[in-house]
Scaffold this motif. Structure first.
Motif, mmCIF file in Angstrom:
data_model
loop_
_atom_site.group_PDB
_atom_site.id
_atom_site.type_symbol
_atom_site.label_atom_id
_atom_site.label_comp_id
_atom_site.label_asym_id
_atom_site.label_seq_id
_atom_site.Cartn_x
_atom_site.Cartn_y
_atom_site.Cartn_z
ATOM 1 N N PRO A 78 0.827 -1.209 0.000
ATOM 2 C CA PRO A 78 0.000 0.000 0.000
ATOM 3 C C PRO A 78 0.859 1.256 0.000
ATOM 4 O O PRO A 78 1.985 1.267 0.505
ATOM 5 C CB PRO A 78 -0.800 -0.120 1.295
ATOM 6 C CG PRO A 78 -0.012 -1.037 2.156
ATOM 7 C CD PRO A 78 0.716 -1.969 1.224
ATOM 8 N N SER A 114 1.401 5.347 1.009
ATOM 9 C CA SER A 114 1.030 6.216 2.124
ATOM 10 C C SER A 114 0.155 7.361 1.620
ATOM 11 O O SER A 114 -0.031 7.556 0.414
ATOM 12 C CB SER A 114 2.281 6.755 2.801
ATOM 13 O OG SER A 114 2.953 7.640 1.926
ATOM 14 N N ASP A 115 -0.366 8.126 2.559
ATOM 15 C CA ASP A 115 -1.247 9.241 2.215
ATOM 16 C C ASP A 115 -0.500 10.306 1.419
ATOM 17 O O ASP A 115 -1.029 10.856 0.455
ATOM 18 C CB ASP A 115 -1.836 9.838 3.493
ATOM 19 C CG ASP A 115 -2.932 10.839 3.198
ATOM 20 O OD1 ASP A 115 -3.781 10.548 2.336
ATOM 21 O OD2 ASP A 115 -2.932 11.913 3.828
ATOM 22 N N SER A 116 0.734 10.573 1.787
ATOM 23 C CA SER A 116 1.500 11.595 1.066
ATOM 24 C C SER A 116 1.837 11.129 -0.350
ATOM 25 O O SER A 116 1.806 11.930 -1.292
ATOM 26 C CB SER A 116 2.778 11.944 1.827
ATOM 27 O OG SER A 116 3.603 10.803 1.941
ATOM 28 N N GLU A 117 2.148 9.852 -0.505
ATOM 29 C CA GLU A 117 2.416 9.329 -1.853
ATOM 30 C C GLU A 117 1.164 9.385 -2.717
ATOM 31 O O GLU A 117 1.233 9.671 -3.914
ATOM 32 C CB GLU A 117 2.926 7.899 -1.758
ATOM 33 C CG GLU A 117 4.307 7.764 -1.176
ATOM 34 C CD GLU A 117 4.700 6.319 -0.946
ATOM 35 O OE1 GLU A 117 3.802 5.462 -0.833
ATOM 36 O OE2 GLU A 117 5.906 6.038 -0.875
ATOM 37 N N PHE A 118 0.008 9.129 -2.118
ATOM 38 C CA PHE A 118 -1.245 9.200 -2.866
ATOM 39 C C PHE A 118 -1.523 10.631 -3.318
ATOM 40 O O PHE A 118 -1.944 10.855 -4.450
ATOM 41 C CB PHE A 118 -2.401 8.681 -2.007
ATOM 42 C CG PHE A 118 -3.727 8.744 -2.691
ATOM 43 C CD1 PHE A 118 -4.050 7.831 -3.682
ATOM 44 C CD2 PHE A 118 -4.647 9.716 -2.350
ATOM 45 C CE1 PHE A 118 -5.273 7.890 -4.319
ATOM 46 C CE2 PHE A 118 -5.866 9.781 -2.984
ATOM 47 C CZ PHE A 118 -6.187 8.866 -3.970
ATOM 48 N N LYS A 119 -1.264 11.599 -2.445
ATOM 49 C CA LYS A 119 -1.479 13.002 -2.807
ATOM 50 C C LYS A 119 -0.541 13.424 -3.936
ATOM 51 O O LYS A 119 -0.948 14.150 -4.856
ATOM 52 C CB LYS A 119 -1.291 13.895 -1.591
ATOM 53 C CG LYS A 119 -2.420 13.767 -0.594
ATOM 54 C CD LYS A 119 -2.204 14.643 0.619
ATOM 55 C CE LYS A 119 -3.338 14.465 1.617
ATOM 56 N NZ LYS A 119 -3.149 15.250 2.834
#
Length: 69
Positions: free
Chosen positions: A40, A42-47
């Motif tokens: 999965p 992370s949130d920062s990578e998704f942003k």
């Protein structure tokens, strides 16, 4: 005199049979993916990924519409 009606639907038994080539292609395409190697993000990578997608979409729209001249 009644007009003739034609049947335009295709019954399942009248549909063409699938080819062995498409069966083999589907098997080999699906065989290259291993879900155990996925991890999965992370949130920062998704942003960051979504920001890249938005910038690429806007750039593509500008190029297609000729706004970068």
């Amino acid at each position: 005199m009644t007009p003739k009606t034609s049947i335009t639907s295709i019954a399942a038994e009248d549909a063409p049979k699938g080819s062995i080539l498409s069966l083999l292609a589907g098997h080999f395409i699906g065989g290259g993916f291993d879900s155990a190697e996925c991890e999965p993000i992370s949130d920062s990578e998704f942003k960051v990924l979504m920001a890249v997608v938005v910038v690429a979409a806007i750039a593509f729209g500008c190029i297609v519409n000729g706004w970068l001249i």
